[in-house]
Motif scaffolding. Structure first.
Motif, PDB file in Angstrom:
ATOM      1  N   LEU A  77      12.477  -5.828  -1.248  1.00 59.08           N
ATOM      2  CA  LEU A  77      11.588  -4.832  -0.646  1.00 59.08           C
ATOM      3  C   LEU A  77      11.401  -5.096   0.843  1.00 59.08           C
ATOM      4  O   LEU A  77      11.435  -4.167   1.668  1.00 59.08           O
ATOM      5  CB  LEU A  77      10.232  -4.861  -1.357  1.00 59.08           C
ATOM      6  CG  LEU A  77       9.136  -3.943  -0.798  1.00 59.08           C
ATOM      7  CD1 LEU A  77       9.542  -2.488  -0.939  1.00 59.08           C
ATOM      8  CD2 LEU A  77       7.810  -4.205  -1.506  1.00 59.08           C
ATOM      9  N   ILE A  78      11.226  -6.361   1.210  1.00 60.18           N
ATOM     10  CA  ILE A  78      11.041  -6.722   2.615  1.00 60.18           C
ATOM     11  C   ILE A  78      12.298  -6.434   3.419  1.00 60.18           C
ATOM     12  O   ILE A  78      12.232  -5.898   4.535  1.00 60.18           O
ATOM     13  CB  ILE A  78      10.661  -8.217   2.725  1.00 60.18           C
ATOM     14  CG1 ILE A  78       9.296  -8.459   2.077  1.00 60.18           C
ATOM     15  CG2 ILE A  78      10.636  -8.674   4.181  1.00 60.18           C
ATOM     16  CD1 ILE A  78       8.965  -9.917   1.873  1.00 60.18           C
ATOM     17  N   LEU A 131       7.860   5.211   6.083  1.00 61.39           N
ATOM     18  CA  LEU A 131       8.507   5.702   7.303  1.00 61.39           C
ATOM     19  C   LEU A 131       7.585   6.633   8.080  1.00 61.39           C
ATOM     20  O   LEU A 131       7.518   6.571   9.308  1.00 61.39           O
ATOM     21  CB  LEU A 131       9.803   6.433   6.941  1.00 61.39           C
ATOM     22  CG  LEU A 131      10.916   5.573   6.336  1.00 61.39           C
ATOM     23  CD1 LEU A 131      12.096   6.443   5.928  1.00 61.39           C
ATOM     24  CD2 LEU A 131      11.357   4.503   7.324  1.00 61.39           C
ATOM     25  N   SER A 132       6.887   7.501   7.364  1.00 62.63           N
ATOM     26  CA  SER A 132       5.980   8.439   8.021  1.00 62.63           C
ATOM     27  C   SER A 132       4.851   7.710   8.737  1.00 62.63           C
ATOM     28  O   SER A 132       4.486   8.053   9.872  1.00 62.63           O
ATOM     29  CB  SER A 132       5.420   9.415   6.990  1.00 62.63           C
ATOM     30  OG  SER A 132       4.472  10.275   7.566  1.00 62.63           O
ATOM     31  N   GLN A 154       0.816  -1.212   0.000  1.00 64.69           N
ATOM     32  CA  GLN A 154       0.000   0.000   0.000  1.00 64.69           C
ATOM     33  C   GLN A 154       0.851   1.264   0.000  1.00 64.69           C
ATOM     34  O   GLN A 154       0.345   2.360  -0.288  1.00 64.69           O
ATOM     35  CB  GLN A 154      -0.944   0.012   1.201  1.00 64.69           C
ATOM     36  CG  GLN A 154      -0.299   0.382   2.531  1.00 64.69           C
ATOM     37  CD  GLN A 154      -1.233   0.268   3.711  1.00 64.69           C
ATOM     38  OE1 GLN A 154      -1.760  -0.799   4.019  1.00 64.69           O
ATOM     39  NE2 GLN A 154      -1.464   1.373   4.390  1.00 64.69           N
ATOM     40  N   PHE A 155       2.133   1.125   0.299  1.00 64.34           N
ATOM     41  CA  PHE A 155       3.020   2.292   0.349  1.00 64.34           C
ATOM     42  C   PHE A 155       3.701   2.474  -1.000  1.00 64.34           C
ATOM     43  O   PHE A 155       4.356   1.563  -1.514  1.00 64.34           O
ATOM     44  CB  PHE A 155       4.062   2.122   1.458  1.00 64.34           C
ATOM     45  CG  PHE A 155       3.459   1.934   2.829  1.00 64.34           C
ATOM     46  CD1 PHE A 155       2.888   3.003   3.503  1.00 64.34           C
ATOM     47  CD2 PHE A 155       3.441   0.683   3.439  1.00 64.34           C
ATOM     48  CE1 PHE A 155       2.318   2.840   4.759  1.00 64.34           C
ATOM     49  CE2 PHE A 155       2.885   0.504   4.693  1.00 64.34           C
ATOM     50  CZ  PHE A 155       2.320   1.587   5.352  1.00 64.34           C
ATOM     51  N   GLN A 156       3.563   3.675  -1.534  1.00 65.97           N
ATOM     52  CA  GLN A 156       4.122   3.960  -2.852  1.00 65.97           C
ATOM     53  C   GLN A 156       5.598   4.355  -2.771  1.00 65.97           C
ATOM     54  O   GLN A 156       6.355   4.139  -3.715  1.00 65.97           O
ATOM     55  CB  GLN A 156       3.329   5.081  -3.520  1.00 65.97           C
ATOM     56  CG  GLN A 156       1.852   4.774  -3.698  1.00 65.97           C
ATOM     57  CD  GLN A 156       1.617   3.542  -4.546  1.00 65.97           C
ATOM     58  OE1 GLN A 156       2.230   3.380  -5.603  1.00 65.97           O
ATOM     59  NE2 GLN A 156       0.735   2.653  -4.097  1.00 65.97           N
ATOM     60  N   THR A 157       5.979   4.940  -1.633  1.00 70.60           N
ATOM     61  CA  THR A 157       7.363   5.392  -1.481  1.00 70.60           C
ATOM     62  C   THR A 157       7.898   5.004  -0.105  1.00 70.60           C
ATOM     63  O   THR A 157       7.141   4.708   0.815  1.00 70.60           O
ATOM     64  CB  THR A 157       7.471   6.923  -1.637  1.00 70.60           C
ATOM     65  OG1 THR A 157       6.718   7.555  -0.573  1.00 70.60           O
ATOM     66  CG2 THR A 157       6.924   7.372  -2.987  1.00 70.60           C
ATOM     67  N   GLU A 158       9.207   5.046   0.015  1.00 71.64           N
ATOM     68  CA  GLU A 158       9.860   4.780   1.300  1.00 71.64           C
ATOM     69  C   GLU A 158       9.454   5.832   2.331  1.00 71.64           C
ATOM     70  O   GLU A 158       9.215   5.515   3.501  1.00 71.64           O
ATOM     71  CB  GLU A 158      11.377   4.785   1.106  1.00 71.64           C
ATOM     72  CG  GLU A 158      12.168   4.621   2.394  1.00 71.64           C
ATOM     73  CD  GLU A 158      13.654   4.755   2.165  1.00 71.64           C
ATOM     74  OE1 GLU A 158      14.314   5.514   2.923  1.00 71.64           O
ATOM     75  OE2 GLU A 158      14.176   4.117   1.218  1.00 71.64           O
TER      76      GLU A 158
END
Length: 393
Positions: free
Chosen positions: A185-186, A152-153, A144-148
């Motif tokens: 990615l993991i 993190l946020s 679901q996260f498009q960016t790092e």
């Protein structure tokens, strides 16, 4: 080795030894005890084992070790994610003399949890704790996260949203499909997680539990994937995330040495009943029943309706018990002729079933259905030859 121990690599053994010695370094009594270190290493490695590997042990050259290994493995109680989370809530994790949120890396062969599964998980956990214990579960998907930065946020907001002194138990589930394809990615996400925890160390609530749950396809193997992460991660393999009663079966440790007739008659509280097992076979039994040419296709739908009423309506419990008793008797007869005490073990490991039924408990459930369905079909063919089921209603 990576068939028996999920994610096993050449450096797994050395990593297990190093992590074990690191965990015991502050133990003045057992920290240098080689026997204690060896037993803890065995236990940590056993957490990575797949249940079918444990069951196969009795049919291998290591059969003499089966009893003690299976007892130890099933004693870990990795039957479902709910069982594991209960253990996490009881055990503290301390690394380098400071308490941090518990970190777990969980591999599985079962489908990932849906929102409905999460709701049921919350109910299961709440039933195990006192009303004063407050539980919170946050379910995230790595995809679901498009960016790092977004990842993190989101994690930072979650960790800082709970004051360090609150006693509320919070579980953060980060689920990911196909761990073999998403290995890089993991690995990146795990590394960034440790960075966040290091930055927020003094403001963290130790009652946080962060779990990476990674699904692995049972039909595929990849030597680049590592299932053991070392400290501060607790690495485990939970073959089926959902409780076994979702498949109308008790846990594997309770039925590993039972015949099919004994499994069918097993007294499992609340959720298990012979009628529920039969319900699974009704559709297939009716659809494969060959009727005389004078009967219409509508009879098949009517049979399903009538059998469902018989098996679910308390008003017909006497009839359903007679039907179950008859099937139980026939199962006992074919057990004497065809099946041994380790039927459940052999059936759950049947060749070719892993692609469709990736977990052992699902494979076993399918195997039971495959035996019961023709028996039910034969009984139904005699009972309803002249639409006699209509007499009951």
């Amino acid at each position: 080795e990576n068939v028996c121990f999920v994610g096993f690599q050449q450096d797994t053994l050395s990593s297990v030894v190093y992590s074990t010695k690191s965990k015991l370094r502050y133990d003045s009594i057992n920290g240098e005890n080689e026997d204690v270190i060896l037993e803890q290493c065995k236990l940590d490695l056993l957490k990575l084992a797949s249940p079918d590997a444990i069951l196969r042990l009795s049919k291998s050259k290591f059969d003499s070790e089966f009893e003690i290994v299976s007892k130890t493995y099933f004693g870990l109680k990795l039957f479902s994610l709910a069982d594991y989370l209960q253990q996490l809530s009881r055990n503290a994790v301390t690394v380098e003399n400071y308490s941090i949120p518990k970190l777990s890396f969980v591999t599985t062969h079962s489908p990932l949890l849906t929102e409905v599964d999460i709701s049921q998980l919350v109910e299961n956990l709440e039933a195990c704790f006192s009303p004063e214990d407050h539980l919170g579960i946050t379910n995230l998907y790595l995809s679901q996260f498009q960016t790092e930065k977004e990842f993190l946020s989101s994690i930072n907001d979650l960790l800082t949203s709970v004051p360090p002194d609150t006693e509320e138990r919070n579980f953060v589930l980060i689920q990911c499909e196909d761990g073999y394809s998403n290995h890089d990615l993991i690995s990146c996400a795990k590394f960034k997680m440790l960075e966040i925890l290091s930055e927020l160390k003094s403001n963290l609530n130790p009652n946080f539990h962060i779990l990476f749950i990674v699904r692995l396809l049972s039909t595929r193997q990849d030597s680049s994937f590592s299932g053991y992460c070392g400290l501060p991660w607790d690495s485990v393999h939970i073959d089926e995330l959902r409780p076994s009663h979702h498949n109308l079966l008790p846990n594997l440790d309770l039925i590993q040495n039972l015949t099919i007739a004994e499994i069918f008659n097993y007294k499992f509280p609340v959720v298990h009943s012979r009628q529920k097992i039969l319900l699974i076979s009704v559709q297939a039994a009716v659809s494969r029943l060959v009727d005389p040419t004078n009967l219409t296709n509508n009879r098949k739908a009517k049979r399903v309706e009538l059998l469902t009423l018989i098996l679910t309506n308390p008003a017909h419990s006497d009839i359903s018990e007679i039907l179950c008793d008859k099937i139980s008797y026939l199962l006992q007869q074919i057990t004497l002729a065809e099946y041994s005490k380790d039927w459940s073990l052999l059936s759950s490991l049947r060749d070719g079933s892993q692609a469709t039924y990736p977990t052992v408990i699902k494979s076993l459930s399918h195997s039971i259905d495959a035996v019961i369905e023709p028996i039910l079909r034969g009984i139904l063919g005699v009972l309803d030859t002249y639409q006699n089921l209509n007499i009951l209603f």
